[in-house]
Structures are given as structure tokens and as C-alpha cells.
Design a protein around this motif. Structure first.
Motif, PDB file in Angstrom:
ATOM      1  N   LYS A  38      36.397   5.901  69.092  1.00 19.90           N
ATOM      2  CA  LYS A  38      35.592   7.122  69.034  1.00 19.90           C
ATOM      3  C   LYS A  38      35.553   7.636  67.604  1.00 19.90           C
ATOM      4  CE  LYS A  38      37.538   8.552  73.529  1.00 19.90           C
ATOM      5  NZ  LYS A  38      38.315   9.605  74.214  1.00 19.90           N
ATOM      6  N   GLN A  83      28.176  10.814  65.537  1.00 17.51           N
ATOM      7  CA  GLN A  83      27.884  11.224  66.918  1.00 17.51           C
ATOM      8  C   GLN A  83      28.973  10.706  67.828  1.00 17.51           C
ATOM      9  OE1 GLN A  83      23.848  11.030  68.767  1.00 17.51           O
ATOM     10  NE2 GLN A  83      24.771   9.596  70.208  1.00 17.51           N
ATOM     11  N   GLY A  84      29.554  11.597  68.614  1.00 11.98           N
ATOM     12  CA  GLY A  84      30.582  11.211  69.573  1.00 11.98           C
ATOM     13  C   GLY A  84      30.258  11.724  70.953  1.00 11.98           C
ATOM     14  N   ASN A  85      30.332  10.857  71.951  1.00 11.35           N
ATOM     15  CA  ASN A  85      30.058  11.233  73.342  1.00 11.35           C
ATOM     16  C   ASN A  85      28.707  11.936  73.472  1.00 11.35           C
ATOM     17  OD1 ASN A  85      30.678  11.353  76.080  1.00 11.35           O
ATOM     18  ND2 ASN A  85      31.686  13.340  75.899  1.00 11.35           N
ATOM     19  N   ASP A 102      29.398   1.918  73.145  1.00  6.60           N
ATOM     20  CA  ASP A 102      29.642   2.695  74.365  1.00  6.60           C
ATOM     21  C   ASP A 102      30.986   2.406  75.026  1.00  6.60           C
ATOM     22  OD1 ASP A 102      29.293   0.202  75.519  1.00  6.60           O
ATOM     23  OD2 ASP A 102      27.632   0.806  76.816  1.00  6.60           O
ATOM     24  N   ASN A 229      28.157   6.799  71.017  1.00  6.41           N
ATOM     25  CA  ASN A 229      28.917   6.936  69.778  1.00  6.41           C
ATOM     26  C   ASN A 229      28.194   6.235  68.634  1.00  6.41           C
ATOM     27  OD1 ASN A 229      31.297   8.098  71.173  1.00  6.41           O
ATOM     28  ND2 ASN A 229      31.439   6.051  72.061  1.00  6.41           N
TER      29      ASN A 229
END
Length: 343
Positions: A38, A83-85, A102, A229
Motif C-alpha cells: 500500500k 492513491q491508496g484504496n 490491487d 492503489n
């Protein structure tokens, strides 16, 4: 050396034009579903700020981490997508390389562009290329709470629109013209955002107070839009087993493209393992590797797809509570990284 089930730690020396270099990497088996990668940052409340990679890993409770995207060291702003989640915290710039995944086996390495069309209820439309970004150019930019609670102007005479979101509808509630750069600060509303126009008065005039707006993001390539992600870097080094290095196309400087330096990268191998890799000079006089040398070293490690990450003093690979590739006192603070988590 097996560090954990599904995680191998390795180190090997290679030759580069500036001298011998030491490459350190983690090989991660993504089929081990307890292992998750992540994006990480120093503070979940703002994308602005720097911290040593070890501190970021500890704060986010990652068991390992590598530094990731570029940033402005002076004002601590990001210069690339994070970008996370599915939460976009900072947008991409200059069509530079990025990686998306992913944690279920899907990985994309490519040059990435994200444009958001802002479409008004009066039929007017403006394209926004910069979202929560430290990169500044003429046009329109968007800042939401992922940036932080306030935005301070970056250039003279910006026009700042405050947009509130309520009931699924965005509406312009205020429009102001700022003065000199750095002299005006604006609150970013909870559940809303700021639209900032730089040398683009005709664009700001399209969105008077009271008009409703709709945001329509467009990802190029579109395959990135479905992955939760994303981390930016550049240049893109390898794709489908071929060296695709083109720093000029990603608007890196000539000096950057030819210099030898410490390096970081994330890569995918032929057998779908994920590599977190750093490179440093193995002798005092060794400056590191050029980008072309770096791409070919990664191919020798078995990589078919690879993205260069921020290098130099930023390059670091954390393993547990230690840096496995350099002494912590020699590593600089960074804006973001990629963390490995044991779920």
C-alpha cells in the motif's frame, strides 16, 4: 535469504560506469494473500510533508517499505500521483510513469495521465490536470482535504473558487482573486474543494457563484481507473520485457537522464513476483548507476516491468526497524513510499 514466508531479502554487487554498485531488494510473492502493498505517507490528514522512511513505516505499521514518488523538498509538496484504496491524494504530472495494483494479482506499469473535466450546469466546461499537486503551471488546479485544511497561493493573482458538495451536488459558493504568491491562504471546506485558476481568467469566468458542477475524471490508460492503489515516479524503465526508458518524453531534465545516482524502483518479474529494489555505490568513489544501467540491472534480476522511483538521498529500503541498504543518518526525508503489510 527468506525473511518471511513469501518474502526474500537479497543483495548483490553489479558493475556500473561509475564503479561497483550494491543492489538490495525484497522479492515478494503476491499470491501470499496475507502480504499487502500500500502507499504510505507521513500524515493521513495531509499529503504535504516529509518524514524519514523508517518513521513512515513505523507510523503506518508497515513491516517493510521503499521510498516512492518525487516531491519538492523546500515546500514538501508531492510531484506525482499517490492513491491508496481508491482515495486520490495527489494527481500525476507530465504523463510520467506510474504503477497501479490491487493486491489480488493485477499490476499495471505505464505512463499515466489523469484529467478531470469540470462540467457546469450552465453548459460550460474546464479541464483540470492538477489535483493536490506541488507542480504549478497555467490553467486550473483542484485542492481538496487530502491536501490539508488550507491552501496557500502558489503564484500571483490566482482566482480561487470555493466549491461545496451537498446531496451529491457540487456548487460554487465563493470566488476571490488573490494577491502576491504566498500572501493568501484559503480554507479547504470539508466535503468540498477549491478550484484554483492561474493565468486563466476566462476559465474562472465560466463558473460564477451559484453554478453547479460535476467532476468527470479520465485516466489514460483507462486500465488504471479500476485499480485502487497507484504511485507515481519515472521514468518508466521496462514494459513487457523491453527497455522503454524515455526520460525526455516524461519531461525529466537532460542532467537527470544521464547522471549516475543512487536508485529505487518497483518491478514485476516473469513469474509475477514483485521487487522493491534500491541501488547504491559499493565503493566510496562510486556515484551509482545511470537510468539505462538501472533498467538493465533490473532485467538481470528477472524484471519484465519496472518503474524508477525517486533516487539520490531519498533511496532507501526499510526492513523491520532498520534500513537494509544504507545507514539511516545518510537517508533523506521523503514525501511518500510503498509499504509492505502483514494482514
Amino acid at each position: 535469504m527468506q525473511w518471511l514466508p513469501g518474502v526474500q531479502w537479497r543483495q548483490e554487487n553489479f558493475a556500473a560506469s561509475s564503479g561497483p554498485v550494491r543492489v538490495t531488494w525484497l522479492e515478494i510473492d503476491p499470491t501470499q494473500r496475507q502480504l499487502q502493498l500500500k502507499p504510505i505517507t507521513p500524515d493521513n490528514n495531509t499529503i504535504v510533508g516529509l518524514a524519514p522512511l523508517l518513521i513512515q513505516a513505523e507510523t503506518n505499521q508497515a513491516i517493510a517499505a521503499i521510498n516512492a514518488g518525487f516531491f519538492n523538498r523546500n515546500n514538501q509538496y508531492p510531484l506525482g500521483i499517490v492513491q491508496g484504496n481508491r482515495a486520490l491524494r495527489s494527481g500525476p504530472i507530465l504523463n510520467r510513469g506510474a504503477v497501479a495494483w490491487d493486491n489480488a494479482g493485477r499490476w499495471e506499469f505505464d505512463r499515466l495521465k489523469v484529467e478531470t473535466d469540470i462540467v457546469a450546469g450552465n453548459g460550460e466546461q474546464v479541464g483540470v490536470e492538477l489535483i493536490n499537486s506541488g507542480y504549478v503551471k497555467a490553467g486550473a488546479a483542484l485542492y481538496d482535504r487530502a491536501w490539508g485544511s488550507r491552501y496557500t497561493t502558489a503564484v500571483d493573482n490566482e482566482i480561487v473558487l470555493t466549491v461545496m458538495t451537498s446531496g451529491g451536488r457540487d456548487q460554487v459558493i465563493r470566488q476571490e482573486t488573490a494577491g502576491k504568491a504566498g500572501q493568501n491562504s484559503y480554507e479547504i471546506p470539508q466535503g468540498g474543494y477549491l478550484l484554483v485558476f492561474r493565468s486563466f481568467r476566462t476559465g474562472a469566468a465560466k463558473f460564477p457563484v451559484g453554478v453547479t458542477l460535476e467532476r468527470r475524471p479520465r485516466f489514460t490508460p483507462n486500465s488504471f481507473a479500476t485499480l485502487p492503489n497507484i504511485v507515481g515516479g519515472g521514468p518508466l524503465l521496462l514494459k513487457n520485457g523491453q527497455v522503454v526508458l524515455n526520460g525526455q518524453a516524461e519531461q525529466f531534465s537532460t542532467a537527470f537522464n544521464i547522471q549516475s545516482a543512487s536508485r529505487s524502483a518497483i518491478a514485476k518479474t516473469r513469474d509475477n513476483k514483485i521487487l522493491l529494489v534500491t541501488l547504491h555505490g559499493a565503493a566510496e568513489e562510486t556515484a551509482g548507476a545511470t537510468l539505462n544501467e538501472w533498467a538493465n540491472i533490473l532485467r538481470r534480476l528477472g524484471a519484465t516491468d519496472a518503474l524508477n522511483l525517486d533516487g539520490g538521498g531519498s533511496s532507501a529500503l526499510a526492513l523491520g526497524a532498520n534500513l537494509s541498504d544504507r545507514h539511516p543518518t545518510t537517508a533523506g526525508r521523503v514525501n511518500n513510499g510503498i509499504g509492505l503489510f502483514l494482514e
